[in-house]
Design a protein around this motif. Structure first.
Motif: not given
Length: 142
Positions: A121-138
């Protein structure tokens, strides 16, 4: 269109920053393009040696099957024989645990990020945050 190097570096930075804000265990991050090729990766000090391989397997499974690794894990529970066969076919290059997330531009898959080191769950939340920080969609399909 694929995830480029600058976007991959931004995903990694955003994911690791989010992990630090959550006091996560040391993380490894792998960003793949739409063809499953490694664009960039990062591993924090203290992350165990297999973390990079697991992160890459999460991202690879997401790209290869066209869905986030959380969805793969859920589907594997209901059809273990099929998913075991797929894992063997791809020489184990997929992991059935949350933390592998597709990256999109509109409806088009342009890559995936995989993270390993803490809970799924934490790994996934970090992935979502990283994608958002790059201005991309998930894609977040439960």
């Amino acid at each position: 269109m694929i995830v480029n190097y600058a976007e991959a570096r931004a995903i990694i930075a955003g994911a690791l920053e989010h992990g630090r804000s959550r006091d996560a265990q040391p993380l490894a991050v792998a960003v793949l393009d739409a063809g499953g090729h490694l664009v960039a990766s990062g591993r924090e000090d203290g992350a165990s040696p297999f973390r990079h391989d697991i992160a890459r397997a999460k991202a690879s499974g997401a790209i290869g099957m066209g869905m986030d690794s959380r969805v793969l894990a859920e589907r594997a529970k209901g059809n273990p024989g099929f998913f075991q066969s797929v894992a063997v076919t791809v020489s184990g290059a997929m992991a059935f645990s949350p933390g592998g997330v597709l990256v999109r531009s509109g409806a088009t898959i342009i890559g995936a990020v995989g993270i390993s080191g803490d809970t799924g769950d934490c790994d996934e939340a970090c992935a979502f945050a990283g994608i958002g920080a790059a201005g991309l969609d998930r894609e977040n399909v439960a």
